[in-house]
Design a protein around this motif. Sequence first.
Motif, PDB file in Angstrom:
ATOM      1  N   LYS A 152      -6.787   2.834  -4.309  1.00  0.00           N
ATOM      2  CA  LYS A 152      -6.023   2.832  -3.068  1.00  0.00           C
ATOM      3  C   LYS A 152      -6.858   3.409  -1.927  1.00  0.00           C
ATOM      4  CE  LYS A 152      -2.146   1.165  -4.648  1.00  0.00           C
ATOM      5  NZ  LYS A 152      -1.662  -0.158  -4.186  1.00  0.00           N
ATOM      6  N   ARG A 188      -9.979   3.006  -1.544  1.00  0.00           N
ATOM      7  CA  ARG A 188     -10.843   1.913  -1.090  1.00  0.00           C
ATOM      8  C   ARG A 188     -10.107   1.027  -0.088  1.00  0.00           C
ATOM      9  NH1 ARG A 188     -12.214  -1.889  -5.787  1.00  0.00           N
ATOM     10  NH2 ARG A 188     -10.002  -2.347  -5.456  1.00  0.00           N
ATOM     11  N   GLU A 189      -8.815   0.781  -0.341  1.00  0.00           N
ATOM     12  CA  GLU A 189      -8.035  -0.073   0.546  1.00  0.00           C
ATOM     13  C   GLU A 189      -7.901   0.523   1.939  1.00  0.00           C
ATOM     14  OE1 GLU A 189      -4.283  -1.054  -1.113  1.00  0.00           O
ATOM     15  OE2 GLU A 189      -5.108  -1.814  -3.000  1.00  0.00           O
ATOM     16  N   VAL A 190      -7.657   1.821   2.033  1.00  0.00           N
ATOM     17  CA  VAL A 190      -7.428   2.425   3.352  1.00  0.00           C
ATOM     18  C   VAL A 190      -8.719   2.599   4.138  1.00  0.00           C
ATOM     19  CG1 VAL A 190      -5.352   3.621   2.599  1.00  0.00           C
ATOM     20  CG2 VAL A 190      -7.553   4.833   2.523  1.00  0.00           C
ATOM     21  N   ILE A 203      -4.603   9.981   0.041  1.00  0.00           N
ATOM     22  CA  ILE A 203      -4.660   9.059  -1.084  1.00  0.00           C
ATOM     23  C   ILE A 203      -5.484   9.693  -2.204  1.00  0.00           C
ATOM     24  CG2 ILE A 203      -5.407   6.771  -1.838  1.00  0.00           C
ATOM     25  CD1 ILE A 203      -3.120   6.671   0.105  1.00  0.00           C
ATOM     26  N   ASN A 234      -5.538   8.085  -5.515  1.00  0.00           N
ATOM     27  CA  ASN A 234      -5.998   7.008  -6.375  1.00  0.00           C
ATOM     28  C   ASN A 234      -7.236   6.370  -5.750  1.00  0.00           C
ATOM     29  OD1 ASN A 234      -6.236   4.105  -7.162  1.00  0.00           O
ATOM     30  ND2 ASN A 234      -4.504   4.630  -8.493  1.00  0.00           N
ATOM     31  N   MET A 237       0.836  -1.187   0.000  1.00  0.00           N
ATOM     32  CA  MET A 237       0.000   0.000   0.000  1.00  0.00           C
ATOM     33  C   MET A 237       0.881   1.249   0.000  1.00  0.00           C
ATOM     34  SD  MET A 237      -2.955   1.160   2.688  1.00  0.00           S
ATOM     35  CE  MET A 237      -3.953  -0.261   2.282  1.00  0.00           C
ATOM     36  N   SER A 238       0.489   2.241  -0.749  1.00  0.00           N
ATOM     37  CA  SER A 238       1.259   3.475  -0.855  1.00  0.00           C
ATOM     38  C   SER A 238       1.250   4.247   0.455  1.00  0.00           C
ATOM     39  CB  SER A 238       0.661   4.337  -1.972  1.00  0.00           C
ATOM     40  OG  SER A 238       1.242   5.624  -1.963  1.00  0.00           O
ATOM     41  N   ASN A 239       2.361   4.952   0.750  1.00  0.00           N
ATOM     42  CA  ASN A 239       2.444   5.798   1.933  1.00  0.00           C
ATOM     43  C   ASN A 239       1.965   7.213   1.647  1.00  0.00           C
ATOM     44  OD1 ASN A 239       3.515   3.834   3.655  1.00  0.00           O
ATOM     45  ND2 ASN A 239       5.560   4.120   2.793  1.00  0.00           N
ATOM     46  N   GLU A 240       1.527   7.448   0.421  1.00  0.00           N
ATOM     47  CA  GLU A 240       1.048   8.771   0.043  1.00  0.00           C
ATOM     48  C   GLU A 240      -0.189   9.154   0.865  1.00  0.00           C
ATOM     49  OE1 GLU A 240      -0.874  10.984  -3.896  1.00  0.00           O
ATOM     50  OE2 GLU A 240      -0.680   8.812  -3.806  1.00  0.00           O
TER      51      GLU A 240
END
Length: 312
Positions: free
Chosen positions: A12, A14-16, A7, A9, A1-4
């Motif tokens: 992404k 949805r993932e968080v 978020i 995107n 998972m990106s640390n950005e």
Amino acid sequence: MSNEFPIKNKFKAREVTEPDYDADLFGEHLYVNLDSVRGTEFMDDIKFSLNIEADKIVLNEPTDDYIKILFSGHRGSGKTTELKRLHREINKPDCYYSVFIELQEETVISSFQPEDLYILIITKLIERLYESGISIESEILNGLAEELAAESDVKEKDSKQKSGYGGEGKAGFSAGFLKFLSFGANFKASFSSENETSTKSRTVIKKNPLDIIRRFSQVLDETRGKVSENNAGKDIIFIIDGSEKMGFDVYKSLCVDDAVLFKEIGCNIIFSVPINAWFSIVNKPMNFTNNYTLPMIKIDHHENAIHCLEEI
């Protein structure tokens, strides 16, 4: 998972918003207070209906009648979070002895029947009393245990192995008290399918539900005195949550067709239901004492809303 962060995107994002851990393990450390966005009026109204001094969180005096509150909100609006917050706030000696029941944790929702709710609230009350070290000697409770529990499923051996609620050294706890402890420890397994326990218990309640509820209400009266004597609370309340996946026919039975039975329980109860069930229930003649919906967060109407959601 990106640390950005934030978020950008959408996939992404949805993932968080779908954490894969149990937030309850972290208690209040993950709680984000949204009072500044949606206000406190709805929760203040609930406390007022329960005779709670909102600023002090103190029970002024027990309610004249036993109140049944229907609590709802859209999926993801934070119903469970706010109910757990309310439970933590009011569960103290100078307020309520609060029994929080999360149906999705305690039961297999897909096989849950209306009669199961009445059995579950008895067992959860007994478990809560046991944890508090409050014993009840009650012939009424003993009688209920004998009627509702199938002997083969509440043996002392099972009690010790599955629940840790063995009978040794438990002076002051009646036979019915210990039987319901064992009954509750095996509740999820026992009521997930048709078996001796579920069949017998449901049949007994179906035959004469009003009698069972009135006898349980007598047990509640006895318990209320014990809770007060032990400085554990001025009155008892049940907060029932986690019913999102329950079949609508179960809601209809509990909250519409047989709502009079639910109202007969001699205790204040907050019962959480999904928003689609809420709209069907509140328009019926036999509706609940009070009905509340948790306000949605409107990010375009309040400058703090986006900040709060970022924090979450």
